[in-house]
Design an enzyme around this catalytic site. Structure first.
Site, PDB file in Angstrom:
ATOM      1  CE  LYS A  54      -3.807  -2.380   2.312  1.00 23.88           C
ATOM      2  NZ  LYS A  54      -4.551  -2.679   3.534  1.00 23.88           N
ATOM      3  CD  GLN A  66      -3.487  -4.267   6.735  1.00 20.90           C
ATOM      4  OE1 GLN A  66      -3.590  -3.234   6.072  1.00 20.90           O
ATOM      5  NE2 GLN A  66      -3.880  -5.436   6.272  1.00 20.90           N
ATOM      6  CG  ASP A  69      -9.466   0.109   4.987  1.00 19.23           C
ATOM      7  OD1 ASP A  69      -9.327  -0.305   3.824  1.00 19.23           O
ATOM      8  OD2 ASP A  69      -8.738  -0.240   5.934  1.00 19.23           O
TER       9      ASP A  69
HETATM   10  N1  GUN Z   1      -6.946  -6.764   6.264  1.00 18.28           N
HETATM   11  C1  GUN Z   1      -7.271  -7.526   5.192  1.00 18.28           C
HETATM   12  N2  GUN Z   1      -7.782  -6.743   4.219  1.00 18.28           N
HETATM   13  C2  GUN Z   1      -7.791  -5.481   4.684  1.00 18.28           C
HETATM   14  C3  GUN Z   1      -8.195  -4.236   4.139  1.00 18.28           C
HETATM   15  O1  GUN Z   1      -8.679  -4.113   3.005  1.00 18.28           O
HETATM   16  N3  GUN Z   1      -8.024  -3.157   4.941  1.00 18.28           N
HETATM   17  C4  GUN Z   1      -7.502  -3.258   6.187  1.00 18.28           C
HETATM   18  N4  GUN Z   1      -7.394  -2.139   6.900  1.00 18.28           N
HETATM   19  N5  GUN Z   1      -7.128  -4.387   6.726  1.00 18.28           N
HETATM   20  C5  GUN Z   1      -7.264  -5.495   5.974  1.00 18.28           C
END
Ligand code: GUN
Length: 297
Positions: free
Chosen positions: A55, A99, A122
């Site tokens: 990311k 996350q 998100d």
């Molecule tokens: N963990 C697995 N997929 C995601 C996601 O799309 N966003 C976040 N913040 N955590 C995750």
């Protein structure tokens, strides 16, 4: 009869999405606004660390701001909430991403609800999810949004088709269900959702024209469980231990090779949905910067 199964690769779709974002980013730059994301990573889950790196790399490639806050696994909920409060007040960050998963001493929902709705790139805050259900979305969760872009790019229809979603998480299954059932956008599908309490998942997946699998179980879906001509989106990224130097390889929730010659199209793992999740995070952060600077239409 055997068909030439189309591989729905995410990379060209993600590249097209980044190209579409460039003029919007340039316009923001012209107003001295550089979209910024704060990433919060708690603990040392190796898969989460990989996701966070991919990311932040995407933000660097687009010359945007991203900063990662790495907290120890012993962090308390109170400490994490204090950091979120600080990031909510920091105008350099238009988006905040926490996350998941979080360590067990922390209530994830409490944390997600602490993120300012305007910074919820998100799309996991009840405000974002409620807007999506109300038909007035602001930030659509990145993975389901990316899946729609893949379907759009490869001209896989959804309208009037039977979509079967396996998995009911807030990250993928539930928003996917809402998006596919919507009257607007790439929706208008008839949607079935299967989950861990569904007695016979295969009975449903066999009925699918479009199958979206986000179960978190490697190779849950096999050839016997689908019908010829199905379009398959495999959201699974499972680390399966092996004898390789890395000690594991990645497997989807679908046995991809099983589907070749049977499915009309399938997303590969890796290289299918993954790149799209990252691109949609950049897209949501650009949108957040536009909204906060008054540039959003
Ligand atoms: N963990 C697995 N997929 C995601 C996601 O799309 N966003 C976040 N913040 N955590 C995750």
């Amino acid at each position: 009869m055997s068909v030439d199964t189309i591989l729905l690769k995410g990379k060209p779709v993600a590249e097209a999405a980044y190209e579409r974002l460039k003029p919007r980013i340039a316009a923001l730059r012209g107003r001295n606004v550089i979209p910024g994301l704060a990433v919060v990573l708690v603990g040392d889950d190796p898969a989460s660390a990989v996701y966070v790196r991919s990311k932040t790399r995407a933000f660097q490639n687009m010359e945007l701001v991203s900063e990662t806050y790495n907290l120890p696994a012993t962090t308390t909920e109170k400490e994490l909430l204090q950091l979120i409060d600080r990031l909510n007040d920091d105008e350099h960050f238009h988006g905040i991403l926490v996350q998941l998963p979080l360590p067990s001493q922390i209530n994830s929902q409490t944390v997600l609800e602490r993120v300012l709705p305007l910074k919820d790139v998100d799309g996991f805050h009840p405000d974002s999810l409620g807007r999506l259900l109300a038909g007035e979305p602001r930030y659509i969760p990145c993975t389901p949004q990316g899946i729609l872009e893949i379907l759009n790019h490869y001209e896989i229809p959804t309208a009037r088709r039977h979509a079967v979603v396996v998995g009911r998480s807030t990250i993928v299954g539930k928003p996917m269900m809402a998006l596919l059932a919507n009257k607007w956008g790439r929706g208008n599908a008839t949607v079935t959702v299967c989950h861990t309490s569904t007695p016979d998942i295969a009975a449903h997946t066999r009925q699918a024209d479009l199958l979206i699998i986000a179960s978190g179980q490697p190779h849950l879906v096999t050839r016997e469980m689908v019908s010829e001509g199905v379009d398959i989106v495999d959201v699974g990224v499972n680390r399966v231990p092996d004898d390789s130097p890395k000690g594991y390889h990645l497997e989807g929730d679908v046995a991809t090779d099983d589907m070749l010659g049977l499915a009309h199209a399938i997303t590969p793992v890796p290289g299918g949905v993954g790149p799209m999740t990252v691109a949609m995070l950049v897209s949501n952060t650009v949108l957040a910067a536009e909204i906060s600077s008054g540039a959003a239409s």
